[in-house]
Design a protein around this motif. Structure first.
Motif, PDB file in Angstrom:
ATOM      1  N   ARG A  27       0.699  -1.305   0.059  1.00  0.00           N
ATOM      2  CA  ARG A  27       0.020   0.047  -0.029  1.00  0.00           C
ATOM      3  C   ARG A  27       1.001   1.335   0.106  1.00  0.00           C
ATOM      4  O   ARG A  27       0.646   2.139  -0.509  1.00  0.00           O
ATOM      5  CB  ARG A  27      -0.815  -0.094   1.044  1.00  0.00           C
ATOM      6  CG  ARG A  27      -1.933   1.399   1.084  1.00  0.00           C
ATOM      7  CD  ARG A  27      -2.872   1.139   2.150  1.00  0.00           C
ATOM      8  NE  ARG A  27      -3.509   0.006   2.635  1.00  0.00           N
ATOM      9  CZ  ARG A  27      -4.419  -0.480   3.352  1.00  0.00           C
ATOM     10  NH1 ARG A  27      -4.192   0.348   4.646  1.00  0.00           N
ATOM     11  NH2 ARG A  27      -4.830  -1.602   3.200  1.00  0.00           N
TER      12      ARG A  27
ATOM     13  N   LYS B 188       2.191   1.740  -3.352  1.00  0.00           N
ATOM     14  CA  LYS B 188       1.355   2.534  -4.252  1.00  0.00           C
ATOM     15  C   LYS B 188       1.162   3.846  -4.287  1.00  0.00           C
ATOM     16  O   LYS B 188       1.119   4.747  -5.142  1.00  0.00           O
ATOM     17  CB  LYS B 188      -0.027   1.761  -4.179  1.00  0.00           C
ATOM     18  CG  LYS B 188       0.026   0.373  -4.791  1.00  0.00           C
ATOM     19  CD  LYS B 188      -1.263  -0.544  -4.681  1.00  0.00           C
ATOM     20  CE  LYS B 188      -1.275  -1.838  -5.165  1.00  0.00           C
ATOM     21  NZ  LYS B 188      -2.320  -2.716  -4.875  1.00  0.00           N
TER      22      LYS B 188
ATOM     23  N   ASP C 142       3.911   5.753  -5.725  1.00  0.00           N
ATOM     24  CA  ASP C 142       3.665   5.550  -7.141  1.00  0.00           C
ATOM     25  C   ASP C 142       2.723   7.023  -7.418  1.00  0.00           C
ATOM     26  O   ASP C 142       3.030   7.499  -8.511  1.00  0.00           O
ATOM     27  CB  ASP C 142       3.212   4.295  -7.625  1.00  0.00           C
ATOM     28  CG  ASP C 142       4.244   3.169  -7.961  1.00  0.00           C
ATOM     29  OD1 ASP C 142       5.502   3.816  -8.195  1.00  0.00           O
ATOM     30  OD2 ASP C 142       4.036   2.179  -8.088  1.00  0.00           O
TER      31      ASP C 142
END
Length: 100
Positions: A48, A51, A54
């Motif tokens: 998580r 992400k 990102d």
């Protein structure tokens, strides 16, 4: 005779491109991400967090106007450097290091 401003050469404008700072050289950011990634309690939380980073990188690229084709390369370079830093910061599973 027409004026020199009618010539196509004078109307030409070079294409502007944004050159981003190399993501693999953002040492402070990479060290911070590695430290926080290692601090996650579970692999799910680490995924998580990855992400989230990102998404933050993509927002940063949006602000800079980086082309999508370039974003993929820059993101991959960042994560290659971050994973190397994670491996460097990860404590060894054997006391005294990994040498036999």
């Amino acid at each position: 005779m027409t004026g020199h401003t009618d010539l196509p050469l004078f109307a030409w404008q070079p294409r502007c491109t944004m050159i981003a700072f190399p993501t693999e050289r953002r040492v402070g950011k990479i060290r911070d991400v590695a430290q926080k990634w290692l601090a996650q309690r579970t692999p799910r939380l680490a995924d998580r967090y990855e992400k989230q980073i990102d998404a933050d990188l993509q927002k940063h690229f949006d602000l800079l106007g980086i082309l999508p084709s370039e974003r993929k390369r820059l993101t991959a370079e960042f994560w290659n450097a971050a994973r190397a830093e994670i491996a460097r910061q990860r404590p060894s599973s054997r006391p005294g290091g990994g040498a036999a």
